[in-house]
Design a protein around this motif. Sequence first.
Motif, PDB file in Angstrom:
ATOM      1  N   TYR A 225      18.376 -64.324  28.664  1.00 49.24           N
ATOM      2  CA  TYR A 225      19.836 -64.269  28.684  1.00 49.24           C
ATOM      3  C   TYR A 225      20.456 -65.579  28.213  1.00 49.24           C
ATOM      4  CZ  TYR A 225      19.739 -60.068  31.657  1.00 49.24           C
ATOM      5  OH  TYR A 225      19.537 -58.795  32.154  1.00 49.24           O
ATOM      6  N   LEU A 228      28.000 -67.046  29.136  1.00 47.15           N
ATOM      7  CA  LEU A 228      29.242 -67.454  28.494  1.00 47.15           C
ATOM      8  C   LEU A 228      29.774 -68.713  29.164  1.00 47.15           C
ATOM      9  CD1 LEU A 228      31.308 -64.184  27.885  1.00 47.15           C
ATOM     10  CD2 LEU A 228      29.463 -65.160  26.528  1.00 47.15           C
ATOM     11  N   VAL A 236      35.596 -60.779  28.869  1.00 48.64           N
ATOM     12  CA  VAL A 236      34.865 -59.679  29.506  1.00 48.64           C
ATOM     13  C   VAL A 236      35.543 -59.300  30.814  1.00 48.64           C
ATOM     14  CG1 VAL A 236      32.646 -58.971  30.500  1.00 48.64           C
ATOM     15  CG2 VAL A 236      32.690 -60.443  28.463  1.00 48.64           C
ATOM     16  N   HIS A 254      23.839 -56.816  26.223  1.00 50.55           N
ATOM     17  CA  HIS A 254      25.111 -56.420  26.813  1.00 50.55           C
ATOM     18  C   HIS A 254      25.698 -57.595  27.592  1.00 50.55           C
ATOM     19  CE1 HIS A 254      21.721 -55.062  29.413  1.00 50.55           C
ATOM     20  NE2 HIS A 254      22.431 -55.617  30.376  1.00 50.55           N
ATOM     21  N   TYR A 255      26.879 -57.381  28.153  1.00 49.22           N
ATOM     22  CA  TYR A 255      27.584 -58.414  28.910  1.00 49.22           C
ATOM     23  C   TYR A 255      27.645 -57.992  30.376  1.00 49.22           C
ATOM     24  CZ  TYR A 255      29.184 -60.017  24.318  1.00 49.22           C
ATOM     25  OH  TYR A 255      29.241 -60.469  23.023  1.00 49.22           O
ATOM     26  N   GLU A 264      26.754 -63.086  32.067  1.00 44.21           N
ATOM     27  CA  GLU A 264      25.507 -63.141  31.302  1.00 44.21           C
ATOM     28  C   GLU A 264      25.639 -62.320  30.031  1.00 44.21           C
ATOM     29  OE1 GLU A 264      21.803 -63.924  34.344  1.00 44.21           O
ATOM     30  OE2 GLU A 264      22.280 -61.864  33.817  1.00 44.21           O
ATOM     31  N   ALA A 265      24.961 -62.763  28.983  1.00 43.34           N
ATOM     32  CA  ALA A 265      24.912 -62.041  27.715  1.00 43.34           C
ATOM     33  C   ALA A 265      23.445 -61.856  27.335  1.00 43.34           C
ATOM     34  CB  ALA A 265      25.648 -62.815  26.630  1.00 43.34           C
ATOM     35  N   LEU A 325      25.366 -59.719  19.795  1.00 38.48           N
ATOM     36  CA  LEU A 325      26.472 -59.722  20.749  1.00 38.48           C
ATOM     37  C   LEU A 325      27.804 -59.452  20.071  1.00 38.48           C
ATOM     38  CD1 LEU A 325      25.398 -62.796  22.899  1.00 38.48           C
ATOM     39  CD2 LEU A 325      25.413 -60.409  23.651  1.00 38.48           C
ATOM     40  N   ILE A 332      32.888 -63.560  19.776  1.00 41.46           N
ATOM     41  CA  ILE A 332      31.835 -64.409  20.326  1.00 41.46           C
ATOM     42  C   ILE A 332      31.214 -65.260  19.217  1.00 41.46           C
ATOM     43  CG2 ILE A 332      29.465 -64.359  21.264  1.00 41.46           C
ATOM     44  CD1 ILE A 332      31.475 -63.978  23.426  1.00 41.46           C
ATOM     45  N   LEU A 337      28.173 -69.812  24.006  1.00 38.81           N
ATOM     46  CA  LEU A 337      26.980 -69.499  24.790  1.00 38.81           C
ATOM     47  C   LEU A 337      26.221 -70.743  25.208  1.00 38.81           C
ATOM     48  CD1 LEU A 337      25.576 -66.576  22.586  1.00 38.81           C
ATOM     49  CD2 LEU A 337      27.113 -66.404  24.552  1.00 38.81           C
TER      50      LEU A 337
END
Length: 399
Positions: A225, A228, A236, A254-255, A264-265, A325, A332, A337
């Motif tokens: 992961y 952000l 989000v 996913h977010y 988390e991304a 992403l 993004i 990140l």
Amino acid sequence: MLDVVIIGGGIVGLSVGLALTERFPEKKIVILEKEPSVSMHQTGNNSGVIHSGIYYKPGSFKARFARQGSQSMVAFCAEHDIEYDICGKVIVATEQHELPLLQNLYERGLQNELAIDMLSVEQLKEIEPHVAGIGAIRVPQAGIVNYRQVSEKMRELIENRGGEIRCNEAVEKIEEGPASVYIETRRKSYEAKVMINCAGLQSDRIARMAGYHADLKIVPFRGEYYKLKESSRGLVNHLIYPVPNPDFPFLGVHYTRMIGGEVEAGPNAVLSFKREGYKKTDINVFDLAETLMYKGFWKLAGKNMKEGLNEMARSYSKGLFVKSLQKLIPEITAEDLVPGGAGVRAQALKSDGSMVDDFYFIPGKRSIHVLNAPSPAATASIEIGKEIVTRFEKKFESL
């Protein structure tokens, strides 16, 4: 002589212990955990999602336990003042070919008795203004929680009821006889009337120690992961997922909102070279050799070669990760990140290369083996514990 020994102090083992100590308060129940504390592997590295059960085959354990488990998990948290948030989730189609898949997923969700909504582009923009989608499903029941906090509360309840949790107890030998099970750890020997195997990433090995050789092997997949930065978290509002690729057995990046405010991304999905390897550099020669010598792994790899290589590339390229992403949130950038953590999924794989797609239980003479409990096992854990107690109630009552 103990009544029940549970091997594995993750959330599934703890939930089984919780259900047993509630149903049979007079029994001597011990949980053996090989690590210094409980929930240090799959549970402790979980993304914290309370799943709804929308993805799973209607009638399967996963579908039923996730739906019921989300309700029982929320009730457990409310009762014990554990923070949770039913923030909801959107599953987003970004390309035309995904719209029929989205419709199929919507129908599956209805079959699984979920109150979900199909969203237009305009409706999606109202609730997720930064998401680029041409259609979406809103799943109000999905939420977030810290499963490590849940596990610690379960541990407290078990011990208050007279159950014991013994850490630093790695099981090395099991002998199952007609009247009891003999269990040897590095530090001590135990004898119990029934043993329950909830060992997660080691569950197939524990089953083999006890003499049960199912046509499956646990193959570890690491999910990595990013997080952000705080300044970007406002992009989000819900949990934001892509439409799953039906030809690939993972959900895609996913977010995920987290308890505490982080987002988390990810994750990707790459083969882990160690069953409990959370870093790219973690390698266990025995674990890796066992995977590479298993024909089921090579059959799976052959069927998913392209996607597997893409996942590996994302593991080493932040730019490729960001590109994935951006399909959901085009705004993004790499600057949004920072490196996050990783988890390892214990996936049971058959020798024909197929993944065991449901929770999988094997009853023994004096033992019960939970041999496949990947996501949504944390969500479903309370229901898994109840199921094991209900299914084997006669066995326990005769102890």
